[in-house]
Design a protein around this motif. Structure first.
Motif, mmCIF file in Angstrom:
data_model
loop_
_atom_site.group_PDB
_atom_site.id
_atom_site.type_symbol
_atom_site.label_atom_id
_atom_site.label_comp_id
_atom_site.label_asym_id
_atom_site.label_seq_id
_atom_site.Cartn_x
_atom_site.Cartn_y
_atom_site.Cartn_z
ATOM 1 N N ALA A 1 1.168 5.742 13.233
ATOM 2 C CA ALA A 1 1.209 6.856 12.292
ATOM 3 C C ALA A 1 2.061 8.007 12.844
ATOM 4 C CB ALA A 1 -0.207 7.343 11.979
ATOM 5 N N ARG B 1 5.693 7.255 12.631
ATOM 6 C CA ARG B 1 6.205 7.313 11.250
ATOM 7 C C ARG B 1 6.042 8.690 10.621
ATOM 8 N NH1 ARG B 1 7.299 1.726 9.231
ATOM 9 N NH2 ARG B 1 7.228 0.620 11.204
ATOM 10 N N VAL C 1 3.140 10.276 9.921
ATOM 11 C CA VAL C 1 2.073 10.205 8.923
ATOM 12 C C VAL C 1 0.752 10.658 9.549
ATOM 13 C CG1 VAL C 1 0.735 8.634 7.448
ATOM 14 C CG2 VAL C 1 3.196 8.282 7.724
ATOM 15 N N GLU D 1 -2.564 0.050 7.779
ATOM 16 C CA GLU D 1 -1.209 -0.133 8.292
ATOM 17 C C GLU D 1 -0.190 -0.189 7.154
ATOM 18 O OE1 GLU D 1 1.331 -3.213 11.111
ATOM 19 O OE2 GLU D 1 -0.862 -3.272 11.161
ATOM 20 N N VAL E 1 0.407 3.320 5.927
ATOM 21 C CA VAL E 1 1.242 4.081 6.865
ATOM 22 C C VAL E 1 2.710 3.646 6.742
ATOM 23 C CG1 VAL E 1 1.751 4.438 9.325
ATOM 24 C CG2 VAL E 1 -0.609 4.605 8.502
ATOM 25 N N LYS E 2 2.945 2.343 6.684
ATOM 26 C CA LYS E 2 4.318 1.833 6.648
ATOM 27 C C LYS E 2 5.012 2.070 5.310
ATOM 28 C CE LYS E 2 3.877 -1.973 9.963
ATOM 29 N NZ LYS E 2 3.879 -3.445 10.087
ATOM 30 N N GLN F 1 4.813 6.040 3.890
ATOM 31 C CA GLN F 1 5.096 7.059 4.902
ATOM 32 C C GLN F 1 5.823 8.271 4.349
ATOM 33 O OE1 GLN F 1 7.619 4.518 7.457
ATOM 34 N NE2 GLN F 1 9.056 6.203 7.479
ATOM 35 N N SER F 2 6.592 8.111 3.280
ATOM 36 C CA SER F 2 7.320 9.262 2.753
ATOM 37 C C SER F 2 6.366 10.336 2.240
ATOM 38 C CB SER F 2 8.271 8.827 1.634
ATOM 39 O OG SER F 2 7.539 8.279 0.550
ATOM 40 N N GLY G 1 3.718 11.267 3.908
ATOM 41 C CA GLY G 1 3.295 12.002 5.092
ATOM 42 C C GLY G 1 1.797 12.019 5.361
ATOM 43 N N ASP H 1 -2.341 6.315 -0.170
ATOM 44 C CA ASP H 1 -1.126 6.908 0.387
ATOM 45 C C ASP H 1 -0.462 7.744 -0.695
ATOM 46 O OD1 ASP H 1 1.219 5.545 -0.986
ATOM 47 O OD2 ASP H 1 0.277 3.762 -0.127
ATOM 48 N N GLY I 1 3.011 7.926 -1.008
ATOM 49 C CA GLY I 1 4.407 7.504 -0.971
ATOM 50 C C GLY I 1 4.956 7.207 -2.355
ATOM 51 N N LYS J 1 9.997 -3.627 8.080
ATOM 52 C CA LYS J 1 8.776 -2.995 8.565
ATOM 53 C C LYS J 1 7.822 -3.985 9.214
ATOM 54 C CE LYS J 1 9.296 0.875 5.527
ATOM 55 N NZ LYS J 1 8.914 1.590 4.358
#
Length: 193
Positions: free
Chosen positions: A50, A53, A55, A82, A85-86, A89-90, A92, A111, A113, A139
């Motif tokens: 995290a 990335r 996050v 995971e 997070v991957k 991630q945009s 945050g 998330d 994103g 990723k």
């Protein structure tokens, strides 16, 4: 070559895990697992990824014990957190929650994103299905993570729901029966999915 060898190793591990889960599909786990403690441990282990990335993983954990296979439930939490997070991630931030409600014990991973377009949602738990093959490979994805989650939850008498809209993140909810649930609750969860 090293990256490809690592990817193939992950793919083989995921295929073997899926095969083991399918072999035990009709044997319901009996151990009592503290879902909140398990999720906290998984989130702690994913903190380096995290940070790398950019996050933040935010936890909101209530006490919830479930009947389950600890290692398989760790796999569920790892895959969901995971992935958030991957692939998110945009945004945050990833919110991870555990609670106990009328439907049962819930692990909710959200998330912020790019989200998933509606046409992809029904297929996300299919083996090897990827929304963006190139992005997934970059990723480290194998295309089996959500299929594993679905099969593990089914073995536990639970289910997975996915909510998302393009540009608005995604929410993955793993619903499990609580440890003190009557024997027929698992059947109710299966009928509801």
């Amino acid at each position: 070559m090293r990256a490809q060898a690592n990817r193939m190793s992950r793919l083989i591990d995921d295929l073997l895990s899926l095969s083991r889960i399918e072999l035990k599909a009709h044997v319901k786990p009996r151990s009592v697992v503290d879902l909140a403690e398990l999720v906290r441990g998984v989130a702690d282990s994913l903190q380096p990824l995290a940070r790398e990335r950019g996050v933040e993983i935010a936890l909101t954990l209530a006490q919830a014990s479930v009947r389950g296979d600890r290692d398989e439930l760790i796999r569920v939490a790892e895959n969901l957190i995971e992935n958030a997070v991957k692939y998110g991630q945009s945004g945050g931030r990833v919110d991870v929650g555990v609670d106990l409600g009328a439907e049962g014990a819930r692990l909710v991973v959200r998330d912020y994103g790019p989200g998933v377009a509606p046409e992809h949602l029904p297929r996300l738990t299919e083996r090897f299905y990827r929304v963006d093959v190139g992005d997934s490979r970059d990723k480290g994805g194998t295309g089996l993570g959500l299929a594993l989650v679905k099969h593990i939850l089914q073995r536990h008498g639970g289910r997975l729901t996915i909510e998302s809209a393009a540009g608005d993140g995604a929410t993955f909810t793993a619903l499990l029966e609580p440890a003190d649930a009557p024997a027929n609750v698992g059947q109710d969860l299966k009928r509801a999915s």
